[in-house]
Write a protein that holds these residues in place. Structure first.
Motif, mmCIF file in Angstrom:
data_model
loop_
_atom_site.group_PDB
_atom_site.id
_atom_site.type_symbol
_atom_site.label_atom_id
_atom_site.label_comp_id
_atom_site.label_asym_id
_atom_site.label_seq_id
_atom_site.Cartn_x
_atom_site.Cartn_y
_atom_site.Cartn_z
ATOM 1 N N CYS A 197 -0.709 -1.382 -4.810
ATOM 2 C CA CYS A 197 -2.077 -0.836 -4.862
ATOM 3 C C CYS A 197 -2.139 0.466 -5.671
ATOM 4 O O CYS A 197 -3.084 0.711 -6.413
ATOM 5 C CB CYS A 197 -2.577 -0.545 -3.458
ATOM 6 N N ASN A 231 -12.019 -1.871 -7.303
ATOM 7 C CA ASN A 231 -13.249 -2.312 -6.642
ATOM 8 C C ASN A 231 -13.995 -1.193 -5.898
ATOM 9 O O ASN A 231 -15.096 -1.393 -5.425
ATOM 10 C CB ASN A 231 -12.948 -3.468 -5.671
ATOM 11 N N HIS A 285 0.822 -1.220 0.000
ATOM 12 C CA HIS A 285 0.000 0.000 0.000
ATOM 13 C C HIS A 285 0.852 1.265 0.000
ATOM 14 O O HIS A 285 0.733 2.110 -0.882
ATOM 15 C CB HIS A 285 -0.920 0.029 1.221
ATOM 16 N N SER A 301 -4.994 -3.240 -9.444
ATOM 17 C CA SER A 301 -5.620 -3.420 -8.123
ATOM 18 C C SER A 301 -5.835 -4.895 -7.827
ATOM 19 O O SER A 301 -5.807 -5.732 -8.720
ATOM 20 C CB SER A 301 -6.945 -2.674 -7.980
ATOM 21 N N CYS A 302 -6.129 -5.192 -6.561
ATOM 22 C CA CYS A 302 -6.270 -6.600 -6.170
ATOM 23 C C CYS A 302 -7.443 -7.275 -6.858
ATOM 24 O O CYS A 302 -7.549 -8.493 -6.849
ATOM 25 C CB CYS A 302 -6.388 -6.708 -4.656
ATOM 26 N N ARG A 317 -11.391 9.118 -2.966
ATOM 27 C CA ARG A 317 -10.421 8.044 -2.720
ATOM 28 C C ARG A 317 -9.244 8.080 -3.713
ATOM 29 O O ARG A 317 -8.129 7.674 -3.386
ATOM 30 C CB ARG A 317 -11.161 6.709 -2.801
ATOM 31 N N ASP A 348 -7.214 -6.653 5.942
ATOM 32 C CA ASP A 348 -7.600 -5.912 4.751
ATOM 33 C C ASP A 348 -8.939 -6.467 4.300
ATOM 34 O O ASP A 348 -9.144 -7.687 4.297
ATOM 35 C CB ASP A 348 -6.553 -6.073 3.640
ATOM 36 N N HIS A 361 -10.316 -6.913 1.543
ATOM 37 C CA HIS A 361 -10.406 -7.769 0.350
ATOM 38 C C HIS A 361 -9.755 -9.132 0.523
ATOM 39 O O HIS A 361 -9.538 -9.862 -0.458
ATOM 40 C CB HIS A 361 -9.883 -7.020 -0.888
ATOM 41 N N ILE A 384 0.749 -7.205 -4.837
ATOM 42 C CA ILE A 384 -0.387 -6.859 -3.979
ATOM 43 C C ILE A 384 -0.771 -8.088 -3.140
ATOM 44 O O ILE A 384 -0.891 -9.200 -3.665
ATOM 45 C CB ILE A 384 -1.590 -6.399 -4.826
ATOM 46 N N HIS A 387 -3.326 -9.592 -1.903
ATOM 47 C CA HIS A 387 -4.365 -10.580 -2.227
ATOM 48 C C HIS A 387 -3.999 -11.415 -3.446
ATOM 49 O O HIS A 387 -4.242 -12.612 -3.490
ATOM 50 C CB HIS A 387 -5.712 -9.879 -2.422
ATOM 51 N N CYS A 415 -5.296 2.967 -6.672
ATOM 52 C CA CYS A 415 -6.519 2.479 -6.024
ATOM 53 C C CYS A 415 -6.733 3.172 -4.679
ATOM 54 O O CYS A 415 -7.858 3.446 -4.287
ATOM 55 C CB CYS A 415 -6.428 0.972 -5.840
ATOM 56 N N ILE A 416 -5.617 3.458 -4.002
ATOM 57 C CA ILE A 416 -5.727 4.049 -2.667
ATOM 58 C C ILE A 416 -5.146 5.469 -2.667
ATOM 59 O O ILE A 416 -4.752 6.017 -1.638
ATOM 60 C CB ILE A 416 -5.082 3.087 -1.629
#
Ligand code: MIC
Ligand code: SF4
Length: 642
Positions: free
Chosen positions: A357, A378, A65, A296-297, A384, A119, A121, A99, A101, A360-361
């Motif tokens: 990530c 997601n 992250h 992303s995951c 965000r 997390d 996810h 990542i 996941h 995404c974050i």
């Protein structure tokens, strides 16, 4: 009576309770995962528990992250995490490896095992038939210390798939279809269990896309059976020995069924600012886009990047659209390089980012002012992405790649037949960026390295019988943890520093909130339905607690956030009659009597309006015990000191 797959796995892990829906159960946790943004706090808590080594079968610490290093904070955290992993018997996945996941699915997730991850996810592991649940860092720290994980036995929904996906329609469209039907609150207290002939057409990474984003429905987790497809995947990852067949009984009884005919699906898209705002891509066709992000995951597997690469082959992205690509793992990149497909992405003009990530974050690549950004991710919660007024849409890699070429939202089916591409029979397995645990003797010699930004955990006192104070903020339905405790490149590096990060609580809703709360000696928050949806970040509880928040009173909570509030001694209460939400306003003085909390009934006096309002909660005896002593850590520490 036959059993569902979920029941079978839960039953073999039950420490307390029964399979009766809604009852309190405790399950044994086999595996844990953490990532860096939640991990530092989780390990500070693990250290505070005071045991020598993790008690799980396997625990992995990922760094994915906080990878932008604009000063010392993030790299200091990485170094802390690496030293912690060495000290306590934890696998450490180094920054750049990928990542969490995606990596966990590739290398560690096992059919029939339980996984608890800090997390939300974490359910990605359901793609190989593992019961994988997201939780706050403290719950994961407790699981590493050998504690069972407590939850309410969920209902089990049969998501029955038939048919097979047409060209340019993707696994992402299946989960968007689920979201279209049930929304972001639809699967709370439920597990989504996928069955039916359609599942045979889906590879493990595609299943992972679906279980990953099942989180957005509020589900406790999502799971696919472990079948021949799982076997092939594990064999291709050199983990064939970990395969076991796990399927539901033919006469399993489900609490509900959702049927989806894959033949009838079409490309779907989630509009701003919720993954539940699902439309068909056709309906939005033609909207000009400024940015496209693949990764992303949810959508960063080899399959997803091959799709994007082969669509982009020989083309150039639109001159007004930026395309970013972040792979889920080094394994994915390694394959793309050796097959030559990586070149298709670069030649088309993609900006290649780290295996992390990233956007995404809001860790870099924030879109420009008022931008329209199309992402294979997601979540598209307001702000965000790092740009408050950006409009983020969520789509499949197929829709993203085609739209990047066209410069506008485009139904990918206009490209006719999906380009052909091969998936490897065996993956390139190279775990040289995963540092395995040390022996106990070696581990004893390890020194933990802490940077100056890693501050001690705040301590919280037991709760009094009466809580009094002012309502500091009243919010609507579906408040996300991104609203409560925003992330992004500026705030995320403060995850190990509660006093500093607390200054950003509710930043996008009311910038004065932290100062007002401190000045008034704390107070209360009133919320609507599904309060705290989204991330597992316990900072959305610890930071408000640090600011003095005593109770949060809402119409309903999201699961992980509710548990996090209990863990840090904020009383989570709900209105018995939801209409009473209208009877308390920001600025009202209230008093809450906790002496009756064990009975499930709690009286709230609105002193400003002279009203009595009945409140309730869903907390178990154990939750109440933790809550009243000021949080879970105090109790666990006492237990391990004995
Ligand atoms: C997210 O997607 O919101 C995160 C960042 O991965 C979070 C965890 C965090 O806030 O660190 C999650 O999903 O739990
Ligand atoms: Fe990372 Fe985004 Fe996945 Fe969260 S949702 S783990 S930030 S890629």
């Amino acid at each position: 009576m036959g059993k569902t797959l979920t029941e079978k796995i839960i039953e073999t892990h039950l420490i307390e309770g029964t399979l009766e829906r809604g009852s309190d159960i405790a399950i044994k946790i086999d595996q844990t995962l953490t990532q860096d943004a939640t991990g530092t706090m989780a390990y500070l808590q693990f250290e505070a528990i005071g045991i020598d080594r993790v008690q799980t079968e396997l625990s992995v610490s990922y760094v994915d992250h906080n990878t932008l290093q604009s000063d010392f904070k993030n790299p200091d955290d990485h170094r802390y995490l690496q030293s912690i992993a060495a000290k306590y018997g934890i696998y450490f996945s180094r920054p750049g490896n990928g990542i969490c996941h995606q990596l966990h699915l590739e290398r560690f997730a096992r059919p029939g095992r339980t996984l608890l991850g800090s997390d939300s996810h974490t359910p990605t592991g359901g793609g190989v038939g593992s019961i994988s649940i997201g939780a706050g860092g403290l719950d994961v720290a407790a699981a590493m210390a050998g504690e069972s994980f407590r939850l309410k036995m969920p209902q089990i929904v049969n998501v029955f798939l038939t048919g097979s996906l047409p060209d340019f329609v993707s696994a992402k469209d299946i989960i968007l279809e689920v979201l279209r039907r049930i929304g972001v609150k639809g699967a709370r207290s439920k597990v989504l269990e996928y069955t039916g002939p359609g599942i045979k057409t889906l590879s493990v990474p595609e299943r992972g896309t679906i279980t990953n984003m099942g989180t957005e429905t509020g589900a406790t987790t999502s799971i696919f059976p472990s079948d021949q497809i799982t076997k092939q995947f594990l064999e291709a990852q050199e983990r064939g020995d970990q395969w076991v067949e796990l399927i539901p009984d033919g006469d399993a009884v489900y609490d509900e069924t959702i049927e989806i005919n894959l033949n009838e699906l079409e490309p779907l898209i989630a509009e701003p600012h919720s993954p539940g705002n699902v439309k068909t891509v056709k309906e939005l066709e033609g909207l000009k886009i400024d940015q496209v992000c693949v990764g992303s995951c949810t959508n960063s597997s080899l399959r997803d990047l091959k799709i994007a690469a082969n669509i982009l082959k020989g083309k150039t992205i639109n001159q007004n659209t930026v395309l970013t690509v972040s792979a889920g793992s080094r394994q994915v990149v390694d394959h793309l390089i050796h097959s030559g497909e990586f070149a298709y992405l670069i030649e088309a003009g993609a900006r290649i980012l780290e295996n992390a990530c990233g956007p995404c974050i809001g860790m870099g690549l924030a879109p420009e002012t008022d931008a329209v950004s199309l992402r294979t991710f997601n979540r598209n919660f307001l702000g965000r992405s790092g740009t408050q007024n950006a409009q983020v849409y969520l789509v499949s890699p197929e829709t993203a790649a085609v739209s990047a070429i066209e410069g506008k939202i485009t139904d990918p089916r206009i490209y006719g037949k999906l380009p052909k591409f091969d998936m490897p029979k065996k993956f390139k397995v190279n775990d040289n960026m995963i540092i395995p645990p040390l022996t106990p003797e070696e581990a004893r010699k390890v020194e933990i390295i802490r940077g100056p930004n890693i501050k001690p955990l705040p301590e919280f006192n037991p709760l009094p019988d009466k809580l009094t104070g002012e309502v500091l903020l009243k919010v609507e339905d579906d408040i996300t943890t991104d609203h409560i405790m925003p992330a992004g490149a500026e705030i995320l590096p403060l995850r190990s520093n509660i006093p500093e990060i607390s200054k950003y609580v509710f930043k996008a809703i009311d910038e004065s909130f932290p100062d007002r709360s401190l000045a008034k000696g704390g107070g209360f928050i009133i919320g609507g339905d599904n309060y705290g949806q989204g991330s597992s970040r316990e900072h959305a509880a610890i930071a408000p607690k640090y600011l003095g928040i005593k109770a949060v009173i809402v119409k309903s909570f999201a699961r992980i956030h509710l548990a996090n509030l209990v863990n840090f001694g904020i009383v989570p209460l709900t209105f018995v009659n939801k209409e009473n939400y209208g009877k308390v306003e920001s600025g009202d003085k209230i008093e809450i009597d906790l002496t009756t909390i064990k009975s499930g009934k709690v009286n709230m006096k609105n002193l400003s309006k002279g009203l009595d309002i009945e409140l309730t909660h869903s907390l178990s005896e154990q939750d109440l015990e933790e809550l009243m002593v000021g949080g879970k850590l105090t109790l666990i520490k006492q237990k391990h000191l004995k």
